[in-house]
Design a protein around this motif. Structure first.
Motif, PDB file in Angstrom:
ATOM      1  N   LEU B 161      47.701  10.936  64.600  1.00  0.00           N
ATOM      2  CA  LEU B 161      48.190   9.630  64.144  1.00  0.00           C
ATOM      3  C   LEU B 161      47.065   8.601  64.087  1.00  0.00           C
ATOM      4  O   LEU B 161      46.933   7.843  63.113  1.00  0.00           O
ATOM      5  CB  LEU B 161      49.292   9.138  65.092  1.00  0.00           C
ATOM      6  CG  LEU B 161      50.591   9.944  65.069  1.00  0.00           C
ATOM      7  CD1 LEU B 161      51.475   9.555  66.251  1.00  0.00           C
ATOM      8  CD2 LEU B 161      51.327   9.722  63.752  1.00  0.00           C
ATOM      9  N   ASP B 162      46.224   8.587  65.137  1.00  0.00           N
ATOM     10  CA  ASP B 162      45.171   7.568  65.209  1.00  0.00           C
ATOM     11  C   ASP B 162      44.133   7.742  64.108  1.00  0.00           C
ATOM     12  O   ASP B 162      43.712   6.768  63.478  1.00  0.00           O
ATOM     13  CB  ASP B 162      44.516   7.579  66.595  1.00  0.00           C
ATOM     14  CG  ASP B 162      44.099   8.984  67.044  1.00  0.00           C
ATOM     15  OD1 ASP B 162      44.504   9.965  66.383  1.00  0.00           O
ATOM     16  OD2 ASP B 162      43.368   9.096  68.047  1.00  0.00           O
ATOM     17  N   TYR B 164      44.510   9.154  61.142  1.00  0.00           N
ATOM     18  CA  TYR B 164      45.085   8.818  59.835  1.00  0.00           C
ATOM     19  C   TYR B 164      45.182   7.302  59.658  1.00  0.00           C
ATOM     20  O   TYR B 164      44.913   6.775  58.571  1.00  0.00           O
ATOM     21  CB  TYR B 164      46.462   9.474  59.660  1.00  0.00           C
ATOM     22  CG  TYR B 164      46.369  10.848  59.027  1.00  0.00           C
ATOM     23  CD1 TYR B 164      45.987  11.951  59.776  1.00  0.00           C
ATOM     24  CD2 TYR B 164      46.621  11.040  57.670  1.00  0.00           C
ATOM     25  CE1 TYR B 164      45.871  13.207  59.195  1.00  0.00           C
ATOM     26  CE2 TYR B 164      46.519  12.295  57.084  1.00  0.00           C
ATOM     27  CZ  TYR B 164      46.141  13.380  57.848  1.00  0.00           C
ATOM     28  OH  TYR B 164      46.017  14.615  57.263  1.00  0.00           O
ATOM     29  N   ARG B 165      45.575   6.608  60.730  1.00  0.00           N
ATOM     30  CA  ARG B 165      45.682   5.141  60.629  1.00  0.00           C
ATOM     31  C   ARG B 165      44.303   4.517  60.411  1.00  0.00           C
ATOM     32  O   ARG B 165      44.101   3.695  59.523  1.00  0.00           O
ATOM     33  CB  ARG B 165      46.282   4.571  61.932  1.00  0.00           C
ATOM     34  CG  ARG B 165      47.790   4.647  61.994  1.00  0.00           C
ATOM     35  CD  ARG B 165      48.343   3.739  63.093  1.00  0.00           C
ATOM     36  NE  ARG B 165      49.635   4.234  63.542  1.00  0.00           N
ATOM     37  CZ  ARG B 165      49.829   4.908  64.671  1.00  0.00           C
ATOM     38  NH1 ARG B 165      48.834   5.134  65.504  1.00  0.00           N
ATOM     39  NH2 ARG B 165      51.025   5.323  64.983  1.00  0.00           N
ATOM     40  N   GLU B 166      43.372   4.947  61.209  1.00  0.00           N
ATOM     41  CA  GLU B 166      42.057   4.293  61.226  1.00  0.00           C
ATOM     42  C   GLU B 166      41.200   4.644  60.018  1.00  0.00           C
ATOM     43  O   GLU B 166      40.537   3.780  59.447  1.00  0.00           O
ATOM     44  CB  GLU B 166      41.325   4.706  62.515  1.00  0.00           C
ATOM     45  CG  GLU B 166      40.070   3.901  62.771  1.00  0.00           C
ATOM     46  CD  GLU B 166      39.416   4.273  64.114  1.00  0.00           C
ATOM     47  OE1 GLU B 166      38.218   4.038  64.257  1.00  0.00           O
ATOM     48  OE2 GLU B 166      40.124   4.821  64.982  1.00  0.00           O
ATOM     49  N   ILE B 170      46.820   5.589  56.572  1.00  0.00           N
ATOM     50  CA  ILE B 170      48.168   6.158  56.424  1.00  0.00           C
ATOM     51  C   ILE B 170      48.865   6.160  57.789  1.00  0.00           C
ATOM     52  O   ILE B 170      48.301   6.659  58.778  1.00  0.00           O
ATOM     53  CB  ILE B 170      48.093   7.611  55.882  1.00  0.00           C
ATOM     54  CG1 ILE B 170      47.510   7.601  54.466  1.00  0.00           C
ATOM     55  CG2 ILE B 170      49.466   8.271  55.888  1.00  0.00           C
ATOM     56  CD1 ILE B 170      47.226   8.990  53.920  1.00  0.00           C
ATOM     57  N   ASP B 171      50.076   5.619  57.815  1.00  0.00           N
ATOM     58  CA  ASP B 171      50.870   5.655  59.052  1.00  0.00           C
ATOM     59  C   ASP B 171      51.907   6.772  58.911  1.00  0.00           C
ATOM     60  O   ASP B 171      52.956   6.595  58.283  1.00  0.00           O
ATOM     61  CB  ASP B 171      51.557   4.307  59.289  1.00  0.00           C
ATOM     62  CG  ASP B 171      52.240   4.276  60.655  1.00  0.00           C
ATOM     63  OD1 ASP B 171      52.309   5.340  61.309  1.00  0.00           O
ATOM     64  OD2 ASP B 171      52.705   3.196  61.058  1.00  0.00           O
ATOM     65  N   GLN B 173      53.876   8.046  61.033  1.00  0.00           N
ATOM     66  CA  GLN B 173      55.162   7.791  61.697  1.00  0.00           C
ATOM     67  C   GLN B 173      56.094   6.953  60.815  1.00  0.00           C
ATOM     68  O   GLN B 173      57.310   6.995  60.990  1.00  0.00           O
ATOM     69  CB  GLN B 173      54.937   7.093  63.039  1.00  0.00           C
ATOM     70  CG  GLN B 173      54.459   8.053  64.121  1.00  0.00           C
ATOM     71  CD  GLN B 173      54.163   7.333  65.418  1.00  0.00           C
ATOM     72  OE1 GLN B 173      53.431   6.344  65.426  1.00  0.00           O
ATOM     73  NE2 GLN B 173      54.712   7.828  66.507  1.00  0.00           N
ATOM     74  N   THR B 174      55.523   6.186  59.909  1.00  0.00           N
ATOM     75  CA  THR B 174      56.355   5.418  58.980  1.00  0.00           C
ATOM     76  C   THR B 174      56.933   6.337  57.893  1.00  0.00           C
ATOM     77  O   THR B 174      58.101   6.224  57.521  1.00  0.00           O
ATOM     78  CB  THR B 174      55.532   4.295  58.321  1.00  0.00           C
ATOM     79  OG1 THR B 174      54.955   3.503  59.351  1.00  0.00           O
ATOM     80  CG2 THR B 174      56.395   3.436  57.423  1.00  0.00           C
ATOM     81  N   GLN B 305      48.448  11.740  70.590  1.00  0.00           N
ATOM     82  CA  GLN B 305      48.236  11.227  69.231  1.00  0.00           C
ATOM     83  C   GLN B 305      48.669  12.220  68.155  1.00  0.00           C
ATOM     84  O   GLN B 305      48.396  12.014  66.975  1.00  0.00           O
ATOM     85  CB  GLN B 305      46.742  10.898  69.036  1.00  0.00           C
ATOM     86  CG  GLN B 305      46.240   9.736  69.880  1.00  0.00           C
ATOM     87  CD  GLN B 305      46.892   8.415  69.483  1.00  0.00           C
ATOM     88  OE1 GLN B 305      47.370   8.253  68.356  1.00  0.00           O
ATOM     89  NE2 GLN B 305      46.938   7.461  70.410  1.00  0.00           N
ATOM     90  N   TRP B 307      51.248  14.413  65.771  1.00  0.00           N
ATOM     91  CA  TRP B 307      52.539  14.239  65.101  1.00  0.00           C
ATOM     92  C   TRP B 307      52.798  15.426  64.183  1.00  0.00           C
ATOM     93  O   TRP B 307      51.927  15.811  63.407  1.00  0.00           O
ATOM     94  CB  TRP B 307      52.521  12.941  64.280  1.00  0.00           C
ATOM     95  CG  TRP B 307      53.888  12.419  63.918  1.00  0.00           C
ATOM     96  CD1 TRP B 307      54.431  12.383  62.668  1.00  0.00           C
ATOM     97  CD2 TRP B 307      54.848  11.837  64.788  1.00  0.00           C
ATOM     98  NE1 TRP B 307      55.679  11.822  62.712  1.00  0.00           N
ATOM     99  CE2 TRP B 307      55.958  11.478  64.007  1.00  0.00           C
ATOM    100  CE3 TRP B 307      54.882  11.599  66.161  1.00  0.00           C
ATOM    101  CZ2 TRP B 307      57.097  10.882  64.554  1.00  0.00           C
ATOM    102  CZ3 TRP B 307      56.002  11.000  66.704  1.00  0.00           C
ATOM    103  CH2 TRP B 307      57.104  10.643  65.897  1.00  0.00           C
TER     104      TRP B 307
END
Lengths: 305, 449
Positions: B161-162, B164-166, B170-171, B173-174, B305, B307
């Motif tokens: 997750l971290d 992909y976000r950073e 892309i989030d 989890q959303t 982290q 998913w």
């Protein structure tokens, strides 16, 4: 003894006893266990695998040599043939060379200190190959290779030991040489010790240098043992399974498959037992002819002595 | 020398060729237990504790039914499960009940007892099975195995997750929340978007890692990419279909994607991608939750982290690869009555639910109604990590090699044709046409009778 023989004469028990006392009868009886082992564990599996190789995939129909003819048309099969030959010849060459050099080196050590060196050099050969290959796999591991970690300490780029065709072939040959060289070492060491010291003394008196002693005394005296060990090793190396199976599973892109691993892939994993049997039998005639020629030459040399 | 209709077994060979060597079958001696003995060969589960749970279930069943149960847990490492099955089927002796995952029902279809009535009974009690079960275990209208109460899995995307976000913006989890999802957001998760993200993550030092090698994981993830692009090697009718625009399209895509992957993938085994994620180097792998479970134990900062989520959608749809597990009974089994009862009784909801918990959500049952378990909701960390591990959206469940007839698909799988086809292009730089030509030649070899 005479009385017993007279008493038993004319009876069935006496005939049986006489039969059992014949040397030829005893010889046959003593051979029975060995014959049973050879028939049960060599002849029967060989005939059965030949039979299997002549069935169709579903094992419902006799198809003669169709499986072999089918293989002849397969690109991957011919790649396996080339790889097996390359693997066997290169590995046997280096095993023989390293074994020869190591045997000579150990033979020059005073007898008192030889034992520990012989013992240490035999270690690779006595460890089960599947186990030691697992150790090599850790050294060559595709992502976290221990050797690459060491190379990185000296700023040397990582080597793709198992993921590129050249290096994967190199790796399986290295492991096979590491495993098999001690066999050559021990055989050559025994042969070296059987060469009469007088021959070297005579050569020295004639002014032969070390190279000439090697070429004109040692090698001729070792010809038979070299021929037999090379023959034995070629057969065993062609039939190798565990090193490739553990190290590469035949990859990358089938480029390290040998007859045994490819036969396993087709026969056991894909369920095509007849085709797998055909692959495993492919080299049999070639190796049989090779064995015949080498052993005939050895026999002739022995008879000539 | 034909024996049409039946396999020329080792025993028939012996009987026909070795005079006086006829095998004498040992008489079956019934014990004091009224329903006799039952020998069961089961797959050695990856998840610690799952075997013990299954052993207790089987022994309890044996005690309740007066059957003396013998259990052997056989590992699939080194293909030992398959090797043992080959040995037993050829020797016509061994276990009564045996684990037959993936292609084994097809490989051993002639040695497995038909179980149509048992599957009908299971379906009547618990509802339909997932569609892929028919494809894998029903041949010529006859079921050869029943769903196993444990072991079946799917290959989900397992991402950080971290990272992909950073690095990719892309989030996950959303897009794939642990609850109601927005189909419009899910629709944005395509192979093109994944390629873009893989490039950014690779640039940041956190590559996507998946094997292109002989192992099962390799065939699994490549199978879902091929199907998403509409590329099939052999179609449902058994015709070779590899030479197509769709195949060229998927090869082109994978040529670009492998540029963002580690070079070592061509020698990876089924554990390498797990290590890649657990080491903290990987941004995404394609796997069941075993990597996450090990990370939870060995690298909790990584596990927190992770998913699990859907795979991307391609031009032909969104496909999730599964590995179905079945149990079958050998035709030569000694106690078929007890075996049949066991196969039905161990497909009860309570048994499957117990195994779901024992496997920590690793299993995904083949009976659709059993997928309402809350085991995937309660797994943590992070909360909801396994919610999307079973299929929740528009993914079609397949098996690598689909839609070829199982007898051919199994060979496509075991001989790693997809992986070799891709590697010829992406690692060896072979032209598309040459690589496709090679694959076509190999596939033609699979058609022999």
């Amino acid at each position: 003894m005479v009385a017993i023989t007279a008493t038993d004469a004319g009876t069935g028990g006496g005939s049986l006893r006489r039969l059992l006392r014949r040397r030829s009868t005893i010889a046959v009886l003593m051979c029975v266990p060995l014959l049973a082992v050879v028939l049960g564990l060599v002849a029967y599996p060989a005939v059965y695998s030949l039979f299997l190789s002549m069935l169709n995939k579903a094992e419902t129909k006799f198809v003669g040599l169709d499986n072999f003819l089918f293989l002849f048309k397969r690109e991957t099969f011919w790649m396996v043939v080339r790889q097996s030959i390359l693997f066997a010849l290169v590995a046997v060459l280096f095993k023989a060379l390293i074994g020869f050099i190591a045997a000579h080196t150990i033979n020059t050590i005073p007898a008192k200190g030889q034992r520990k060196w012989r013992g240490m050099m035999m270690v690779p050969w006595v460890i089960p190959a599947a186990l030691s290959t697992l150790g090599w796999w850790w050294l060559f591991e595709p992502t976290y290779s221990a050797i690459n970690w060491l190379l990185a300490e000296f700023a040397i780029p990582a080597v793709p030991w198992l993921s590129q065709t050249f290096w994967a072939r190199f790796s399986v040959i290295v492991v096979n040489v590491w495993f098999g060289a001690p066999f050559f070492l021990i055989m050559y060491l025994a042969a070296l010790k059987s060469i009469p010291e007088e021959l070297y003394e005579a050569a020295a008196i004639d002014g032969a240098n070390a190279w000439q002693r090697l070429v004109f005394v040692t090698l001729p005296m070792m010809r038979n043992i070299i021929a037999i060990t090379v023959l034995f090793s070629i057969i065993v190396t062609f039939a190798n399974f565990d090193i490739v199976r553990v190290l590469t599973q035949g990859g990358p892109r089938n480029s390290t498959h040998l007859f045994a691993t490819y036969a396993f892939r087709l026969g056991i994993e894909s369920g095509d037992i007849p085709l797998g049997a055909a692959v495993s039998l492919f080299m049999f005639p070639v190796l049989a002819v090779l064995a015949f020629v080498i052993l005939r030459n050895v026999r002739r040399r022995i008879q000539a002595i | 020398m034909t024996a049409s209709g039946s396999r020329m077994s080792r025993r028939r060979f012996l009987g026909g060729t070795v005079a006086g060597a006829a095998a004498v079958a040992a008489p079956y001696v019934k014990t004091s237990h009224s329903a006799g003995r039952l020998s069961v060969g089961l797959w050695d589960h990856w998840v610690p504790g799952a075997n013990e749970a299954m052993e207790k279930i089987c022994l309890d069943w044996g005690a309740a039914n007066n059957v003396e149960i013998t259990l052997d847990f056989i590992t699939s490492i080194g293909n030992k499960l398959l090797l043992t099955a080959q040995a037993e089927s050829r020797a016509e002796t061994g276990h009564d009940v045996y684990s037959v995952p993936l292609w084994m029902p097809s490989i051993f279809r002639d040695s497995l007892e038909p179980v149509d009535d048992l599957v009908a009974e299971i379906v009547s009690r618990h509802g339909p099975l997932v569609g892929v079960a028919d494809y894998m275990a029903k041949f010529d209208g006859s079921w050869r195995a029943v769903p196993a109460p444990t072991g079946s899995l799917t290959l989900a995307m397992v991402s950080r997750l971290d990272f992909y976000r950073e690095h990719a913006g892309i989030d996950l989890q959303t897009i794939f929340p642990a609850g109601e999802r927005d189909p419009a957001l899910v629709a944005t998760w395509t192979y093109d978007r994944f390629l873009d993200a893989a490039g950014k993550l690779h640039g940041a030092g956190f590559s996507f890692g998946a094997p292109i090698a002989p192992g099962a994981d390799s065939q699994g993830w490549l199978g879902q990419v091929f199907n998403a692009f509409g590329a099939v090697l052999v179609d449902a009718g058994g015709e070779i279909a590899v030479d197509s625009d769709e195949t060229r399209a998927v090869l082109d895509y994978l040529a670009r994607l492998t540029g963002f992957m580690p070079e070592a993938i061509y020698a990876w085994d089924d554990a390498s991608n797990n290590r890649w994620l657990i080491s903290g180097q990987g941004s995404t792998i394609i796997n069941p939750p075993s990597a996450w479970a090990v990370a939870r134990r060995d690298a909790p900062e990584v596990a927190a982290q992770v998913w699990h989520h859907d795979v991307p959608k391609g031009p032909a749809g969104r496909f999730r690869t599964s590995v179905p597990f079945f149990w079958g009974m050998w035709k030569f089994g000694q106690n078929k009555g007890a075996a049949r009862a066991l196969l039905v009784d161990l497909n009860e909801r309570a048994v499957v639910e117990t195994m779901l918990r024992a496997s920590q959500g690793f299993d995904v049952p083949l009976t659709v109604s059993f997928r309402d378990s809350d085991v995937w909701e309660t797994a943590t960390p992070p909360a909801g990590v396994l919610h999307n591990y079973p299929v929740r959206g528009d993914e079609q469940v397949i098996v690598a090699g689909y839609p070829a007839p199982p007898a051919i698909a199994s060979q496509i799988f075991t001989q790693a044709i997809m992986a070799d086809l891709v590697a010829r292009v992406t690692a060896d730089g072979e032209a598309f046409d040459d690589a496709i030509g090679w694959a076509g030649d190999e596939l033609a070899g699979f058609m022999r009778g």
